[in-house]
Design a protein around this motif. Structure first.
Motif, PDB file in Angstrom:
ATOM      1  N   ILE A 187      46.830  41.959  38.831  1.00  0.00           N
ATOM      2  CA  ILE A 187      46.861  43.246  39.537  1.00  0.00           C
ATOM      3  C   ILE A 187      45.736  44.152  39.032  1.00  0.00           C
ATOM      4  N   PHE A 188      45.503  44.149  37.713  1.00  0.00           N
ATOM      5  CA  PHE A 188      44.465  45.007  37.131  1.00  0.00           C
ATOM      6  C   PHE A 188      43.052  44.525  37.487  1.00  0.00           C
ATOM      7  N   LEU A 189      42.923  43.268  37.903  1.00  0.00           N
ATOM      8  CA  LEU A 189      41.610  42.754  38.307  1.00  0.00           C
ATOM      9  C   LEU A 189      41.186  43.282  39.682  1.00  0.00           C
ATOM     10  N   VAL A 190      42.153  43.741  40.483  1.00  0.00           N
ATOM     11  CA  VAL A 190      41.860  44.171  41.856  1.00  0.00           C
ATOM     12  C   VAL A 190      40.876  45.344  41.899  1.00  0.00           C
ATOM     13  N   PRO A 191      41.128  46.472  41.187  1.00  0.00           N
ATOM     14  CA  PRO A 191      40.157  47.568  41.253  1.00  0.00           C
ATOM     15  C   PRO A 191      38.780  47.185  40.718  1.00  0.00           C
ATOM     16  N   LEU A 192      38.730  46.302  39.714  1.00  0.00           N
ATOM     17  CA  LEU A 192      37.447  45.836  39.186  1.00  0.00           C
ATOM     18  C   LEU A 192      36.680  45.070  40.263  1.00  0.00           C
ATOM     19  N   LEU A 193      37.391  44.192  40.966  1.00  0.00           N
ATOM     20  CA  LEU A 193      36.765  43.399  42.026  1.00  0.00           C
ATOM     21  C   LEU A 193      36.269  44.290  43.163  1.00  0.00           C
ATOM     22  N   LEU A 194      37.068  45.268  43.556  1.00  0.00           N
ATOM     23  CA  LEU A 194      36.662  46.179  44.634  1.00  0.00           C
ATOM     24  C   LEU A 194      35.443  47.004  44.238  1.00  0.00           C
ATOM     25  N   THR A 195      35.404  47.410  42.976  1.00  0.00           N
ATOM     26  CA  THR A 195      34.246  48.172  42.489  1.00  0.00           C
ATOM     27  C   THR A 195      32.971  47.347  42.604  1.00  0.00           C
ATOM     28  N   VAL A 196      33.068  46.076  42.247  1.00  0.00           N
ATOM     29  CA  VAL A 196      31.904  45.187  42.332  1.00  0.00           C
ATOM     30  C   VAL A 196      31.492  44.984  43.790  1.00  0.00           C
ATOM     31  N   LEU A 197      32.474  44.761  44.674  1.00  0.00           N
ATOM     32  CA  LEU A 197      32.163  44.469  46.076  1.00  0.00           C
ATOM     33  C   LEU A 197      31.570  45.663  46.818  1.00  0.00           C
ATOM     34  N   LEU A 198      32.059  46.854  46.523  1.00  0.00           N
ATOM     35  CA  LEU A 198      31.673  48.033  47.294  1.00  0.00           C
ATOM     36  C   LEU A 198      30.562  48.862  46.654  1.00  0.00           C
ATOM     37  N   THR A 199      30.094  48.425  45.495  1.00  0.00           N
ATOM     38  CA  THR A 199      28.994  49.123  44.835  1.00  0.00           C
ATOM     39  C   THR A 199      27.685  48.384  45.119  1.00  0.00           C
ATOM     40  N   LYS A 200      26.685  49.127  45.560  1.00  0.00           N
ATOM     41  CA  LYS A 200      25.392  48.515  45.873  1.00  0.00           C
ATOM     42  C   LYS A 200      24.576  48.284  44.600  1.00  0.00           C
ATOM     43  N   ASN A 201      23.684  47.319  44.715  1.00  0.00           N
ATOM     44  CA  ASN A 201      22.724  47.026  43.629  1.00  0.00           C
ATOM     45  C   ASN A 201      23.400  46.650  42.311  1.00  0.00           C
ATOM     46  N   VAL A 202      24.506  45.921  42.398  1.00  0.00           N
ATOM     47  CA  VAL A 202      25.139  45.405  41.185  1.00  0.00           C
ATOM     48  C   VAL A 202      24.458  44.096  40.799  1.00  0.00           C
ATOM     49  N   PRO A 203      23.921  43.984  39.583  1.00  0.00           N
ATOM     50  CA  PRO A 203      23.280  42.726  39.174  1.00  0.00           C
ATOM     51  C   PRO A 203      24.280  41.556  39.218  1.00  0.00           C
ATOM     52  N   TYR A 204      23.837  40.437  39.753  1.00  0.00           N
ATOM     53  CA  TYR A 204      24.673  39.232  39.828  1.00  0.00           C
ATOM     54  C   TYR A 204      26.017  39.532  40.527  1.00  0.00           C
ATOM     55  N   LYS A 205      25.946  40.327  41.578  1.00  0.00           N
ATOM     56  CA  LYS A 205      27.145  40.791  42.279  1.00  0.00           C
ATOM     57  C   LYS A 205      28.017  39.634  42.764  1.00  0.00           C
ATOM     58  N   ILE A 206      27.414  38.670  43.439  1.00  0.00           N
ATOM     59  CA  ILE A 206      28.177  37.552  44.000  1.00  0.00           C
ATOM     60  C   ILE A 206      28.809  36.717  42.891  1.00  0.00           C
ATOM     61  N   THR A 207      28.038  36.452  41.846  1.00  0.00           N
ATOM     62  CA  THR A 207      28.554  35.647  40.727  1.00  0.00           C
ATOM     63  C   THR A 207      29.746  36.327  40.063  1.00  0.00           C
ATOM     64  N   ILE A 208      29.638  37.634  39.845  1.00  0.00           N
ATOM     65  CA  ILE A 208      30.726  38.384  39.206  1.00  0.00           C
ATOM     66  C   ILE A 208      31.959  38.395  40.097  1.00  0.00           C
ATOM     67  N   ALA A 209      31.767  38.648  41.407  1.00  0.00           N
ATOM     68  CA  ALA A 209      32.895  38.713  42.339  1.00  0.00           C
ATOM     69  C   ALA A 209      33.616  37.378  42.436  1.00  0.00           C
ATOM     70  N   VAL A 210      32.849  36.299  42.558  1.00  0.00           N
ATOM     71  CA  VAL A 210      33.451  34.962  42.637  1.00  0.00           C
ATOM     72  C   VAL A 210      34.193  34.640  41.344  1.00  0.00           C
ATOM     73  N   SER A 211      33.616  35.012  40.207  1.00  0.00           N
ATOM     74  CA  SER A 211      34.260  34.750  38.909  1.00  0.00           C
ATOM     75  C   SER A 211      35.595  35.473  38.805  1.00  0.00           C
ATOM     76  N   ILE A 212      35.643  36.733  39.263  1.00  0.00           N
ATOM     77  CA  ILE A 212      36.890  37.500  39.210  1.00  0.00           C
ATOM     78  C   ILE A 212      37.960  36.853  40.088  1.00  0.00           C
TER      79      ILE A 212
END
Length: 204
Positions: free
Chosen positions: A12-37
């Protein structure tokens, strides 16, 4: 708080972290981080059930929290993907609507003293959802992943509708019977009370 429930809460606590990564622009390694989560969340979903059975720590709280954690993860990511035009809105409406309906049924059942556990169809749907999410997240980099994601998403919609019907059937087979039995017992108690009152008046 046992280990399986702690794993469920971590999902449950991973959800806001994942949303932050998905909806924030210019995140380094965005896809890798999102898939990992998403994959970490999927791993906790498997481990919490496995440990609960292995350690004999299956609890009502765990059976209720586990599907809620799954619903929060999948629903939030799919809604975010509607915003980024990766998923059709009508699909998300069906999937998320089904989750709300099933959650409501399980809450009503719980209030009636009946716990409706996750079905095998629901678990299959969850597996397909994880496959769809990972594929869709990878789709900007891989064309094949887009096709895998779309096919998986259609399968998720089908499984969502079938499993929803399965939950409704379980609900009527358990809760409806339980309610009828309670009404029958109440009716019997009222009848016995009336008979006692009538006997008391007859004696006087």
């Amino acid at each position: 708080m046992n280990v399986p429930n702690a794993l469920t809460l971590s999902r449950i606590f991973l959800v806001p972290l994942l949303l932050t990564v998905l909806l924030t622009k210019n995140v380094p390694y965005k896809i890798t981080i999102a898939v990992s989560i998403v994959l970490i969340a999927a791993a906790t979903d498997w481990f919490d059930g496995y440990l609960a059975r292995r350690l004999q720590q299956v609890s009502t709280l765990g059976m209720l929290l586990d599907p809620i954690a799954d619903k929060l993860l999948v629903s939030s990511v799919l809604i975010a993907m509607v915003e980024t035009h990766q998923v059709a809105a009508w699909m998300v409406v069906i999937i998320v609507g089904r989750e709300f309906a099933v959650t409501g049924l399980r809450a009503i059942a719980q209030a009636a003293g009946v716990t409706i556990a996750a079905s095998d169809l629901g678990k299959t749907k969850m597996t397909m959802q994880i496959i769809a999410l990972v594929a869709l997240l990878l789709s900007p980099k891989l064309v094949l992943a887009w096709w895998v994601g779309q096919i998986s998403l259609y399968l998720v919609v089908i499984f969502a509708l079938i499993s929803a019907w399965n939950y409704f059937w379980k609900f009527w087979q358990t809760v409806d019977v339980e309610v009828k039995q309670r009404k029958s017992r109440l009716s019997l108690l009222r009848s016995l009370r009336r008979q006692r009152l009538q006997k008391g008046h007859a004696i006087h």
